[in-house]
Design an enzyme around this catalytic site. Structure first.
Site, PDB file in Angstrom:
ATOM      1  CG  HIS A 133      42.890  48.726  38.647  1.00  0.00           C
ATOM      2  ND1 HIS A 133      41.277  48.832  39.200  1.00  0.00           N
ATOM      3  CD2 HIS A 133      43.557  48.333  39.616  1.00  0.00           C
ATOM      4  CE1 HIS A 133      41.740  48.337  40.442  1.00  0.00           C
ATOM      5  NE2 HIS A 133      42.837  47.675  40.849  1.00  0.00           N
ATOM      6  CD  GLN A 193      47.277  40.876  43.591  1.00  0.00           C
ATOM      7  OE1 GLN A 193      46.162  41.167  43.059  1.00  0.00           O
ATOM      8  NE2 GLN A 193      48.030  39.787  42.721  1.00  0.00           N
ATOM      9  CD  GLN A 195      38.546  48.100  42.634  1.00  0.00           C
ATOM     10  OE1 GLN A 195      38.825  47.052  42.196  1.00  0.00           O
ATOM     11  NE2 GLN A 195      38.418  48.557  43.961  1.00  0.00           N
ATOM     12  CB  SER A 224      43.303  47.478  44.015  1.00  0.00           C
ATOM     13  OG  SER A 224      43.044  46.733  42.961  1.00  0.00           O
ATOM     14  CG  LEU A 225      42.651  42.864  47.777  1.00  0.00           C
ATOM     15  CD1 LEU A 225      41.422  41.757  47.520  1.00  0.00           C
ATOM     16  CD2 LEU A 225      43.768  42.086  48.143  1.00  0.00           C
ATOM     17  NE  ARG A 271      39.022  43.348  42.836  1.00  0.00           N
ATOM     18  CZ  ARG A 271      40.229  43.667  42.818  1.00  0.00           C
ATOM     19  NH1 ARG A 271      41.303  42.924  43.454  1.00  0.00           N
ATOM     20  NH2 ARG A 271      40.557  44.974  42.398  1.00  0.00           N
TER      21      ARG A 271
END
Length: 289
Positions: free
Chosen positions: A193, A9, A242, A87-88, A112
């Site tokens: 996170h 992102q 995660q 991440s994503l 998500r």
């Protein structure tokens, strides 16, 4: 060995993916499928939307995912030895190494995004980038501040922290006092996170457990532990963990280099990961698709 890496992102921009859409019938079919799955014309938002529209969580995460995956799949010579995503971006990486199908992964990405948005609304919180301190210094300072944790180990000297609004404000002051070059609050909707994402983790866990995963064609180096994984059970567990654990990007790149990666290719919008890889390992060859 060649490692393909996928951004997260923040890499979005107006016009992303239009060139792919216009130049390939196969690429267009992925965008059309995405529109059907999401229930709105995400292609139109990607191509013509304002920066504000692209920042909406329900748009941002699917948009970056679609752009990244289609970019990779449009290249005939796409044969990764290893993959990783920030991440994503880990979802994009899992399509690239054939653990997940495009449609299933997009559904998970959408769920998500919405689950994270809900968690943000339940617990007002934020993130901040800390520049110029050793990771250990940041970790030790976070331990002394309730509700603040390390969130993204981006590269040496750049660590993002997550926490409550009050906690991040206190943390930024303490980081500056400790000699940080910058302690910069980020324009994000919540403490990604971190343990504050627990409601989203629970929601995503159910969706992941009910999704078909296949044995990958190459290992994915996962954010959770920065290690290579090919076992489906481990990949699922790490993907779920995660959301509430830090992104160990520095450690992932270091491990890929130790395992033989000499070339890193970024697939998706922007060049953020190319810059981070260079800061982590100067000798690495970096490029973008």
């Amino acid at each position: 060995m060649k490692a393909y890496v996928f951004p997260g992102q923040g890499a979005q921009f107006t016009g992303m993916g239009k060139e792919l859409y216009d130049s390939s019938a196969k690429a267009k079919s992925y965008f059309d499928t995405a529109n059907d799955i999401l229930g709105f014309d995400i292609a139109k938002v990607m191509f013509e939307g304002s920066a504000e529209e692209l920042k909406e969580t329900k748009v941002t995460q699917p948009a970056v995912f679609i752009h990244s995956v289609v970019t990779a799949l449009m290249h005939d010579e796409f044969k990764p030895d290893m993959v990783a995503g920030h991440s994503l971006g880990e979802f994009s990486a899992l399509v690239a190494n054939q653990t997940l199908g495009f449609e299933d992964a997009l559904k998970l990405v959408s769920q998500r995004a919405l689950a994270m948005q809900k968690a943000c609304e339940m617990n007002p919180s934020t993130m901040a980038a800390i520049l110029g301190l050793e990771d250990q210094q940041v970790e030790e300072l976070c331990e002394g501040i309730e509700g603040v944790v390390p969130a993204n180990y981006n590269c040496p000297g750049q660590l993002v922290i997550s926490g409550t609004n009050e906690g991040i404000e206190i943390a930024c002051e303490k980081m500056k006092e400790a000699g940080a070059k910058r302690a910069l609050p980020l324009p994000v909707g919540g403490a990604f996170h971190s343990p504050l994402m627990e409601p989203a983790r629970e929601e995503l866990a159910a969706a992941i457990e009910s999704t078909q995963f296949s044995t990958p064609i190459c290992p994915v180096y996962q954010n959770y532990d920065a290690k290579p994984h090919s076992d489906i059970v481990e990949i699922k567990a790490n993907l779920i963990s995660q959301l509430t654990a830090p992104v160990r990007w520095t450690q992932s790149v270091q491990q890929m280099v130790a395992d033989g990666a000499v070339e890193f290719v970024e697939c998706g919008p922007g060049k953020v990961l190319q810059g981070l890889v260079k800061k982590i390992h100067r000798e690495a060859e970096v490029s973008g698709l």
